[in-house]
Scaffold this active site. Structure first.
Site, PDB file in Angstrom:
ATOM      1  N   ALA A  52     -10.086  11.365  -7.844  1.00 49.61           N
ATOM      2  CA  ALA A  52      -9.744  13.114  -7.548  1.00 49.61           C
ATOM      3  C   ALA A  52     -11.103  12.931  -6.304  1.00 49.61           C
ATOM      4  O   ALA A  52     -11.166  13.848  -5.711  1.00 49.61           O
ATOM      5  CB  ALA A  52      -9.722  13.791  -9.030  1.00 49.61           C
ATOM      6  N   SER A 108     -12.248  11.665  -2.991  1.00 44.97           N
ATOM      7  CA  SER A 108     -11.847  11.236  -1.750  1.00 44.97           C
ATOM      8  C   SER A 108     -10.485  10.769  -1.779  1.00 44.97           C
ATOM      9  O   SER A 108      -9.181  10.440  -2.906  1.00 44.97           O
ATOM     10  CB  SER A 108     -12.889  10.003  -1.759  1.00 44.97           C
ATOM     11  N   GLY A 109      -9.600  10.041  -0.402  1.00 40.12           N
ATOM     12  CA  GLY A 109      -9.045   9.744   0.047  1.00 40.12           C
ATOM     13  C   GLY A 109      -7.454  10.014  -0.204  1.00 40.12           C
ATOM     14  O   GLY A 109      -7.511  11.526  -0.554  1.00 40.12           O
ATOM     15  N   ASP A 143     -17.222   6.960 -15.815  1.00 46.10           N
ATOM     16  CA  ASP A 143     -16.759   6.225 -15.795  1.00 46.10           C
ATOM     17  C   ASP A 143     -14.823   6.359 -16.189  1.00 46.10           C
ATOM     18  O   ASP A 143     -14.808   6.657 -17.016  1.00 46.10           O
ATOM     19  CB  ASP A 143     -17.438   4.413 -16.377  1.00 46.10           C
ATOM     20  N   TYR A 173      -0.169   0.407  -1.727  1.00 41.66           N
ATOM     21  CA  TYR A 173       0.606   0.502  -0.742  1.00 41.66           C
ATOM     22  C   TYR A 173       0.681  -1.621  -0.538  1.00 41.66           C
ATOM     23  O   TYR A 173       0.612  -2.346  -1.308  1.00 41.66           O
ATOM     24  CB  TYR A 173      -0.941  -0.039   0.169  1.00 41.66           C
ATOM     25  N   TYR A 188      -2.539  -8.865   1.385  1.00 45.98           N
ATOM     26  CA  TYR A 188      -2.469  -8.266   0.753  1.00 45.98           C
ATOM     27  C   TYR A 188      -1.591  -8.909  -0.642  1.00 45.98           C
ATOM     28  O   TYR A 188      -1.555  -8.375  -1.363  1.00 45.98           O
ATOM     29  CB  TYR A 188      -2.482  -6.933   1.686  1.00 45.98           C
ATOM     30  N   LYS A 225      -0.941  -4.923  -7.539  1.00 44.33           N
ATOM     31  CA  LYS A 225       0.109  -3.846  -7.243  1.00 44.33           C
ATOM     32  C   LYS A 225       1.700  -4.294  -8.350  1.00 44.33           C
ATOM     33  O   LYS A 225       2.270  -3.434  -7.913  1.00 44.33           O
ATOM     34  CB  LYS A 225       0.717  -4.364  -5.479  1.00 44.33           C
ATOM     35  N   VAL A 237      -4.220   4.213   6.425  1.00 47.87           N
ATOM     36  CA  VAL A 237      -4.863   5.236   6.071  1.00 47.87           C
ATOM     37  C   VAL A 237      -6.036   4.430   6.708  1.00 47.87           C
ATOM     38  O   VAL A 237      -6.468   3.797   5.616  1.00 47.87           O
ATOM     39  CB  VAL A 237      -4.734   6.795   5.792  1.00 47.87           C
ATOM     40  N   VAL A 238      -6.861   5.574   7.041  1.00 50.17           N
ATOM     41  CA  VAL A 238      -8.764   5.474   7.386  1.00 50.17           C
ATOM     42  C   VAL A 238      -9.228   5.306   6.104  1.00 50.17           C
ATOM     43  O   VAL A 238      -9.365   6.854   5.902  1.00 50.17           O
ATOM     44  CB  VAL A 238      -9.326   5.780   8.028  1.00 50.17           C
TER      45      VAL A 238
END
EC number: 1.3.1.9
Length: 401
Positions: A49, A51-52, A111, A226, A236, A245, A274-275
């Site tokens: 929760a 970042s990003g 963790d 992604y 990827y 994924k 996104v960055v």
């Protein structure tokens, strides 16, 4: 202390507490500007929760729907001599803003892969959140995972499968186009990447919450993924991470079936490029992002993490008309839909073939990519005085596990 950015490779080793706080406030304002709705999530757990996309979804749930939120993350606080991680300052800023707005906010630092964390979250849901949650967001991006049963450490890799892959990339230190070659993953590396970044841990979380009877009727759970485009597929989607994924997709279908008894469901949400700290580490992705940002901005389609999180909650999971979200043939919520438009991708392919050191800044949005990257760490904000003395020690209401 006075804190300026210091970068090494694709990481920034310093962070600015005030800049990070302002980043969070900016996202909160963006969500509030879309209006606050009451017909959405009420009690939310966000795993990853700080970042990003995880942080953005927590902001969207709290400030866009008035939800109570419990955030789980693994970050380092600052000390007298050294700034903390950006995620620490982000989480602190979120908590402060939520409490100021009269919203319930709980944070646990530790963790997220551990059984102890699951037990702690269940305890807090029972003691503080009325006994049930109705949205569980799974947003962990980690290079390693300590297996809860054995204590063994598994590491994920960003590698192709079968053959080495060479493609254009940016050396972000020298601002130059280079040819980057990545050797293929071994079978063990592929298996370990699936263990770290696949759906196993997400399933452990949902099973633990279901067994503890803390999932409300109509509980939704969503994990982030992604897919990208053929430019990034070899490294990827067709690489080791793609296998992880695919495992996430399979897990989503199992969890969806499991949550039917509650009238709930599970989905993978496929998000746009996104960055983020995570995407900066993927070869070829920074160059692709610099190109796609340029194209999408010109077409008026650009979104950052908060716009994506708002669209996920407002136009997919919690539609105003009460209809179920549109999904693709693999049962996924697609928020990369604008990025994957044919006109957008056709323009990206043209630039990808044409870009050189000489025209990098003209043909792409690379200058803004660099700015956005440093902004993740609290830098490059016009409203922050980076020569002013700042306290790197930011305390907030967080449970340390």
């Amino acid at each position: 202390m006075i804190i300026h950015p210091k970068t090494r490779g694709f990481i920034c080793t310093t962070t600015h507490p005030v800049g990070c706080e302002y980043n969070v406030l900016e996202q909160i304002q963006s969500t509030r500007a879309r209006g606050v709705r009451s017909n959405g999530p009420k009690k939310v757990v966000v795993i990853g929760a700080s970042s990003g996309y995880g942080l953005a979804t927590r902001i969207s749930a709290a400030f866009g729907f008035g939800a109570d939120t419990l955030g789980v993350f693994f970050e380092k606080p600052g000390t007298e001599k050294k700034p903390g991680t950006a995620g620490w300052y982000n989480a602190a800023a979120f908590d402060k803003s939520a409490k100021n707005a009269g919203l319930y906010s709980r944070s646990i630092n530790g963790d997220a892969f551990s059984d102890e964390m699951r037990a702690k979250v269940i305890e807090i849901i029972k003691s503080e959140m009325g006994g049930h949650v109705d949205l569980v967001v799974y947003s962990l991006a980690s290079p390693l995972r300590k297996m809860p049963s054995t204590g063994e450490i598994k590491r994920s890799v960003l590698k192709p499968i079968g053959v080495a892959h060479t493609s254009n990339a940016i050396d972000t230190n020298k601002d130059q186009i280079i040819q980057a070659t990545v050797e293929p993953a071994t079978e063990q590396e592929i298996a370990d990447t699936v263990a770290v970044m696949g759906g196993q841990d997400w399933e452990l979380w949902i099973n633990a919450l279901a067994q503890a009877d803390v999932l409300a009727p109509q509980t939704r759970t969503v994990a982030f993924s992604y897919i990208g485009t053929e430019i990034t597929w070899p490294i990827y989607w067709h690489g080791a991470l793609g296998k992880a994924k695919a495992d996430l997709d399979a897990t989503s279908r199992r969890l969806d079936a499991r949550l039917q008894f509650l009238g709930g469901g599970a989905n993978v949400a496929v998000l746009k490029s996104v960055v983020t700290q995570a995407s900066a580490a993927i070869p070829a992705l920074p160059l692709y992002i610099a190109i796609v940002f340029k194209v999408m901005k010109e077409k008026g389609l650009h979104e950052g993490t908060i716009e994506q999180a708002d669209r996920l909650l407002r136009e997919r999971l919690y539609r105003e008309d009460g209809q179920p979200a549109a999904i693709d043939e693999e049962h996924r919520l697609r928020l990369d839909d604008w990025e994957l438009r044919e006109d957008v991708q056709a323009a990206c392919k043209v630039i990808w073939e044409q870009v050189t050191n000489e025209n990098l800044f003209q043909l792409t949005d690379y200058a803004n990519y660099k700015r956005d990257f440093l902004k993740l760490f609290g830098f490059e904000r016009a409203d922050v005085d980076y020569d002013a003395d700042v306290n790197p020690e930011v305390a907030f209401d967080v449970i340390e596990l």
